[in-house]
Design a protein around this motif. Structure first.
Motif, short mmCIF file in Angstrom:
data_model
loop_
_atom_site.label_atom_id
_atom_site.label_comp_id
_atom_site.label_asym_id
_atom_site.label_seq_id
_atom_site.Cartn_x
_atom_site.Cartn_y
_atom_site.Cartn_z
N ALA A 1 29.19 -28.21 -38.52
CA ALA A 1 28.12 -27.37 -39.06
C ALA A 1 28.59 -26.63 -40.31
O ALA A 1 27.87 -26.58 -41.33
CB ALA A 1 27.65 -26.38 -38.00
N GLY B 1 27.35 -26.99 -31.91
CA GLY B 1 27.47 -26.39 -33.22
C GLY B 1 28.06 -25.00 -33.26
O GLY B 1 28.13 -24.39 -34.33
N VAL C 1 22.90 -30.49 -35.23
CA VAL C 1 24.13 -30.51 -34.44
C VAL C 1 23.80 -30.02 -33.04
O VAL C 1 23.29 -28.91 -32.87
CB VAL C 1 25.22 -29.61 -35.07
N VAL D 1 21.17 -26.09 -35.40
CA VAL D 1 22.01 -26.26 -34.21
C VAL D 1 21.20 -25.94 -32.97
O VAL D 1 20.39 -25.01 -32.97
CB VAL D 1 23.28 -25.38 -34.26
#
Length: 342
Positions: free
Chosen positions: A17, A8, A5, A29
């Protein structure tokens, strides 16, 4: 599943997430370090606007990438090019704003798109930035490995734009509340958690292409939304339902000064509250009730001390108390639509 991500830590990225962690996925992330990431993710640091800002992604492979970027398209271009041989799918959270203005009521994914967008552009305006990012993803991943989530209005916990938090705060203060009518005005939005669940399902199903993502038009109404706010906050608010003509004659800006609300029959309403979402519904989108969205958002707000985070790149929303009082005084104590709601 291994998910990357980009972001995130806020609103949509955070919801994605957390939903992925809930499914037992391995989540990475990439963020700038301004906000704490969800517990359980692998956190990498990088600023996509800085030279070498993607250096932390030099190694690694993922089944999918989710990107929510809303500024210069070239940031998405650079990330997509870097990851195209190391990620199976690129999901870009775009917007229904990419359609050429003004889209007709019931517009689907094949409606005309905004012109003048480029994957190589710096920041311009929201519509062309989002469309330029779509083009960047398509260029790097191709149509068969790209998912373009053209979201409508997004509400729910973690909201950092301020629309639903403003209504919750206003209703919680109590007293007469300017409620823009009509009560039965149909609304279209998506709870951020429903967006996240559909997005992860799209990865699992290996979907591709553009999807308008929002609830069916009329999933909720303006009355249902504000009644839910009154119920969740437990305040002594008196909803004064006021005719759209009265609101507009007072110079009040729909959507901005009265968040979520768009006048019935207007281009704004058709564009923001009437997209055809049958493609998303056919591929697994489910939408929770407006009561659940409102109640959970209020619980989140109270849990963080009552003040919602605000994105610095978005203008403030909401109506000032003086203007509200003037309109209510001029319209009289029964409102101009259907009276009051205790």
């Amino acid at each position: 599943m291994r998910l990357l991500v980009l972001g995130g830590t806020e609103f949509v990225g955070r919801a994605v997430a957390e939903a992925a962690l809930g499914r037992g996925w391995e989540v990475t992330v990439l963020h700038r370090g301004r906000h704490a990431p969800p517990p359980g993710v692998r956190a990498l640091h990088g600023d996509r606007t800085a030279p070498d800002g993607l250096a932390a992604l030099a190694r690694g492979t993922w089944d999918a990438v989710v990107d929510t970027w809303s500024a210069a398209p070239r940031a998405v271009r650079d990330a997509a090019r870097l990851l195209r041989d190391r990620a199976g799918r690129y999901v870009y959270v775009s917007s229904c704003s990419v359609y050429a203005w003004a889209p007709p009521a019931g517009y689907a994914e094949d409606a005309p798109l905004v012109e003048g967008a480029s994957a190589d552009a710096g920041r311009r305006d929201y519509a062309r930035d989002k469309r330029g990012a779509e083009l960047a993803v398509l260029d790097a991943f191709g149509a068969d490995r790209s998912v373009l989530v053209r979201a409508g209005l997004i509400l729910g916990p973690y909201e950092n734009v301020g629309r639903l938090p403003w209504w919750l705060d206003r209703v919680a203060r109590g007293g007469p509340v300017l409620a823009p009518g009509p009560r039965e005005l149909p609304l279209q939005y998506v709870d951020v958690r429903d967006l996240a669940d559909w997005t992860l399902g799209a990865v699992e199903r290996e979907l591709s292409g553009p999807y308008n993502l929002a609830s069916p038009p009329g999933h909720a109404t303006m009355g249902g939304l504000l009644d839910a706010c009154a119920g969740a906050t437990g305040g002594a608010a008196e909803l004064r339902w006021t005719a759209p003509e009265t609101v507009l004659a007072a110079g009040i800006e729909p959507w901005g000064q009265l968040p979520v609300w768009t006048p019935p029959g207007s281009d704004l309403h058709d564009a923001l509250q009437s997209a055809d979402v049958s493609r998303a519904l056919a591929t697994g989108l489910t939408c929770r009730s407006v009561g659940d969205t409102v109640t959970d958002t209020w619980a989140w707000l109270r849990g963080i001390g009552g003040t919602a985070p605000r994105r610095p790149d978005r203008p403030p929303v909401g109506l000032d108390a003086e203007t509200e009082a003037k309109v209510l005084a001029a319209d009289g104590p029964g409102g101009g639509v259907s009276g009051t709601t205790p």
